[in-house]
Design a protein around this motif. Structure first.
Motif, short mmCIF file in Angstrom:
data_model
loop_
_atom_site.label_atom_id
_atom_site.label_comp_id
_atom_site.label_asym_id
_atom_site.label_seq_id
_atom_site.Cartn_x
_atom_site.Cartn_y
_atom_site.Cartn_z
N VAL A 119 0.83 -1.20 0.00
CA VAL A 119 0.00 0.00 0.00
C VAL A 119 0.87 1.26 0.00
O VAL A 119 0.62 2.20 -0.74
CB VAL A 119 -0.96 0.01 1.22
CG1 VAL A 119 -1.75 1.31 1.29
CG2 VAL A 119 -1.90 -1.18 1.15
N LYS A 173 -1.57 -5.02 2.60
CA LYS A 173 -2.73 -5.86 2.91
C LYS A 173 -2.38 -7.28 2.45
O LYS A 173 -1.87 -7.48 1.34
CB LYS A 173 -3.98 -5.40 2.17
CG LYS A 173 -4.42 -3.99 2.50
CD LYS A 173 -5.07 -3.94 3.86
CE LYS A 173 -5.59 -2.53 4.12
NZ LYS A 173 -6.15 -2.40 5.44
N SER A 175 -4.05 -6.45 7.69
CA SER A 175 -3.10 -5.35 7.45
C SER A 175 -1.75 -5.76 8.03
O SER A 175 -1.68 -6.44 9.06
CB SER A 175 -3.58 -4.07 8.14
OG SER A 175 -4.76 -3.62 7.53
#
Length: 147
Positions: free
Chosen positions: A82, A97, A117
């Motif tokens: 991310v 993720k 996460s």
């Protein structure tokens, strides 16, 4: 100018992506040795359930003896990076993720079994970039939404 500026975030994102791909590949092949080799010798792995693995040898032993042999057939690991941020010229912080996929299901939309996460700390130890730490977070859908 330090290496962080010279290396640039985009190059670090590529390196991070390569490490993530190698991690997913080792996980999906159930190759504990390859997975552990991505960590520095003193790297650690903290799971959202409280399990803490400290050191490459323990990571390899636990994955090889406990984790991989007990995974259901068709369960795969897919990580999406991310954001990657250089903290210094030898430290990078990556957020992503992790999807656990049941590839035995024909309908791809229903393959995702769990999304977690993760934060990964990458460090350079004068010979290579490797994983110093992994932190997995409790899945958001495990708790009711607070408004």
């Amino acid at each position: 100018m330090g290496m962080a500026k010279e290396r640039g975030v985009s190059e670090m994102e590529v390196l991070s992506s390569e490490l993530v791909s190698a991690f997913d590949g080792a996980w999906n092949r159930r190759d504990a040795e390859a997975l552990a080799s991505l960590f520095h010798e003193d790297g650690d792995f903290h799971f959202y359930n409280g399990l803490e693995l400290r050191g490459r040898r323990l990571i390899q032993r636990i994955y090889g003896r406990s984790v991989f042999p007990n995974l259901p057939e068709g369960l795969m690991h897919s990580t999406r990076s991310v954001h990657v941020r250089m903290v210094s010229d030898k430290v990078a912080l990556g957020d992503g993720k992790v999807d656990l996929l049941d590839t035995t299901k024909a309908d791809e939309e229903n393959q995702v079994q769990l999304t977690i996460s993760a934060t990964i700390i990458l460090t350079h130890d004068d010979s290579r970039w490797g994983i110093s730490a992994v932190r997995l977070m409790v899945p958001v859908d495990a708790y009711p939404t607070v408004v």
